[in-house]
Design a protein around this motif. Sequence first.
Motif, PDB file in Angstrom:
ATOM      1  N   LEU A 200       0.804  -1.224   0.000  1.00 16.54           N
ATOM      2  CA  LEU A 200       0.000   0.000   0.000  1.00 16.54           C
ATOM      3  C   LEU A 200       0.835   1.272   0.000  1.00 16.54           C
ATOM      4  O   LEU A 200       0.465   2.273  -0.611  1.00 16.54           O
ATOM      5  N   ASN A 201       1.981   1.242   0.655  1.00 18.81           N
ATOM      6  CA  ASN A 201       2.729   2.469   0.908  1.00 18.81           C
ATOM      7  C   ASN A 201       3.474   2.986  -0.318  1.00 18.81           C
ATOM      8  O   ASN A 201       3.969   2.223  -1.141  1.00 18.81           O
ATOM      9  N   GLU A 217      -1.134  10.187   2.149  1.00 18.81           N
ATOM     10  CA  GLU A 217      -2.386   9.941   1.440  1.00 18.81           C
ATOM     11  C   GLU A 217      -2.491   8.497   0.954  1.00 18.81           C
ATOM     12  O   GLU A 217      -3.588   7.945   0.859  1.00 18.81           O
ATOM     13  N   SER A 219      -0.861   5.837   2.516  1.00 19.41           N
ATOM     14  CA  SER A 219      -0.962   4.993   3.703  1.00 19.41           C
ATOM     15  C   SER A 219      -2.355   5.021   4.309  1.00 19.41           C
ATOM     16  O   SER A 219      -2.767   4.058   4.971  1.00 19.41           O
ATOM     17  N   ALA A 220      -3.111   6.111   4.076  1.00 20.64           N
ATOM     18  CA  ALA A 220      -4.434   6.269   4.674  1.00 20.64           C
ATOM     19  C   ALA A 220      -5.538   5.549   3.908  1.00 20.64           C
ATOM     20  O   ALA A 220      -6.673   5.465   4.387  1.00 20.64           O
ATOM     21  N   LEU A 221      -5.237   5.010   2.722  1.00 22.17           N
ATOM     22  CA  LEU A 221      -6.253   4.323   1.935  1.00 22.17           C
ATOM     23  C   LEU A 221      -6.732   3.068   2.665  1.00 22.17           C
ATOM     24  O   LEU A 221      -5.941   2.317   3.231  1.00 22.17           O
ATOM     25  N   LYS A 222      -8.033   2.843   2.633  1.00 21.95           N
ATOM     26  CA  LYS A 222      -8.625   1.688   3.314  1.00 21.95           C
ATOM     27  C   LYS A 222      -8.550   0.464   2.396  1.00 21.95           C
ATOM     28  O   LYS A 222      -9.554  -0.054   1.913  1.00 21.95           O
ATOM     29  N   LEU A 223      -7.338   0.000   2.173  1.00 23.28           N
ATOM     30  CA  LEU A 223      -7.095  -1.143   1.303  1.00 23.28           C
ATOM     31  C   LEU A 223      -6.149  -2.107   2.000  1.00 23.28           C
ATOM     32  O   LEU A 223      -5.351  -1.705   2.856  1.00 23.28           O
ATOM     33  N   LYS A 224      -6.206  -3.369   1.617  1.00 20.56           N
ATOM     34  CA  LYS A 224      -5.311  -4.356   2.186  1.00 20.56           C
ATOM     35  C   LYS A 224      -3.948  -4.264   1.503  1.00 20.56           C
ATOM     36  O   LYS A 224      -3.860  -4.380   0.271  1.00 20.56           O
ATOM     37  N   THR A 228      -2.458  -4.892  -2.818  1.00 22.39           N
ATOM     38  CA  THR A 228      -2.272  -3.609  -3.506  1.00 22.39           C
ATOM     39  C   THR A 228      -0.920  -3.550  -4.199  1.00 22.39           C
ATOM     40  O   THR A 228       0.091  -3.983  -3.643  1.00 22.39           O
ATOM     41  N   SER A 247      -5.754  -2.611  -6.650  1.00 20.34           N
ATOM     42  CA  SER A 247      -5.981  -3.365  -5.435  1.00 20.34           C
ATOM     43  C   SER A 247      -6.982  -4.465  -5.761  1.00 20.34           C
ATOM     44  O   SER A 247      -8.118  -4.183  -6.146  1.00 20.34           O
TER      45      SER A 247
END
Length: 423
Positions: A200-201, A217, A219-224, A228, A247
């Motif tokens: 994600l990062n 922005e 890191s704050a995504l609501k994803l696994k 991703t 994702s």
Amino acid sequence: MKRKAEDLYQASRRAFLAGACGLGIAAGQDSKPPAKAEPKKGRDDIAEGMYSARAAEIPMGHVARADASTKPYGGMRWRMQYQFDQDDTDVVLNDLRFASAERGIAVGGMVRKGRGENFALVTRDGGLHWTQVKMKDLPYSLFLLDESRYFCVCQGSLWYSNESGVSWEKRKLPKTKKEAEIARVHFIDDKNGWAFGAGLNVYRTIDGGMNWAEVPEASALKLKPENTEWAWMNWIGAKNGILVGTSAAPPPEGSRLPDWMIPERAMRRRAVPGSTIVLETRDGGTTWKPSMVSSFGHVVRMRGGSMALTLFQYGESMDFSSEVYVVNLRGGSNRPYFRRKDVFVYDAVPLALGGGLVAAIETRGRMRTSPIPGKLRIFQDTGSEWREMRVDYHASGVRAVLAYVDDSHIWAATSEGVILKLG
């Protein structure tokens, strides 16, 4: 030697998770594409315009061979400049880039008589001669700032050269978990850049890769994180940039054997939609605005300016294993550009005078993501029609990449160590 060659192949495959065209990266997809959704208009809706699904081949029917009248490359063909052909050696070429008409570099790894070696091939005369340079780590991808300053992402490390790839000094990559491997960097100058790949990062550096900080922005995504992948960064001018990725949940395993060994399993697998994800900046990378849209497949490349050629790759059960769209990065709209059932597309570049080139590997049998090398095929959009260009018959591989400087200086390479130039 076979074990080491397989390790080399698997490491090379991971190098392409974030856009360098890996095998089988898309989750298995349904042969019935999702219903078409009309993309919204406006600069805030880029993700909405990233994907749509249609059923017909583009171009329709048979594609004629280019001939002497085909503009602007009438009578030209892709001629071999280099072939890695050595006994008792397995080679994987991972990336090819040219900074100018004269200076270019290719990177990869090999297993020679049971021993692994990593290399760069450097040219200063447009590919007429290549010099092999030893690399300490397996190279994944390249980013060239200019004729002298190169960055190379390797397995677990970042290297910098200010001598056109002849010598290298080690920089740092962000500390990540093993499964969240960095595969690409993108720099806007020799200090400011970003690193991304699986996970994600996204990370930013302001000192040329000596230190890194997370982009909040992303890191704050609501994803696994494990689902991703960030694939490609593209800039339009000094202030406006876009980072794209996917994702999507991985396919259920059910077997330790890969899909190409059990094609029936891959073709029966039902589609699992994921999300195309976008980070957009309008202030030179200080802040980023996220957006996403539901889609099938993985976005793996985005080449060009405001009208970018964007490549999606899918699983075995889709009608088309891959397709290219023209995406309007200013307005968020798109139009289908290229998709064929008999090839798997790995790269596409727009031409300055209009039209574009698409590089693909010819598929064999039922599986379109087989590890068996296939013939390199390159298609040209002349603006009025599509034509298939003449390619040296020795050019084959499981992946392909294009290196574009201008409309008169274009190269192609395959994973099997073949480099060609259009001329």
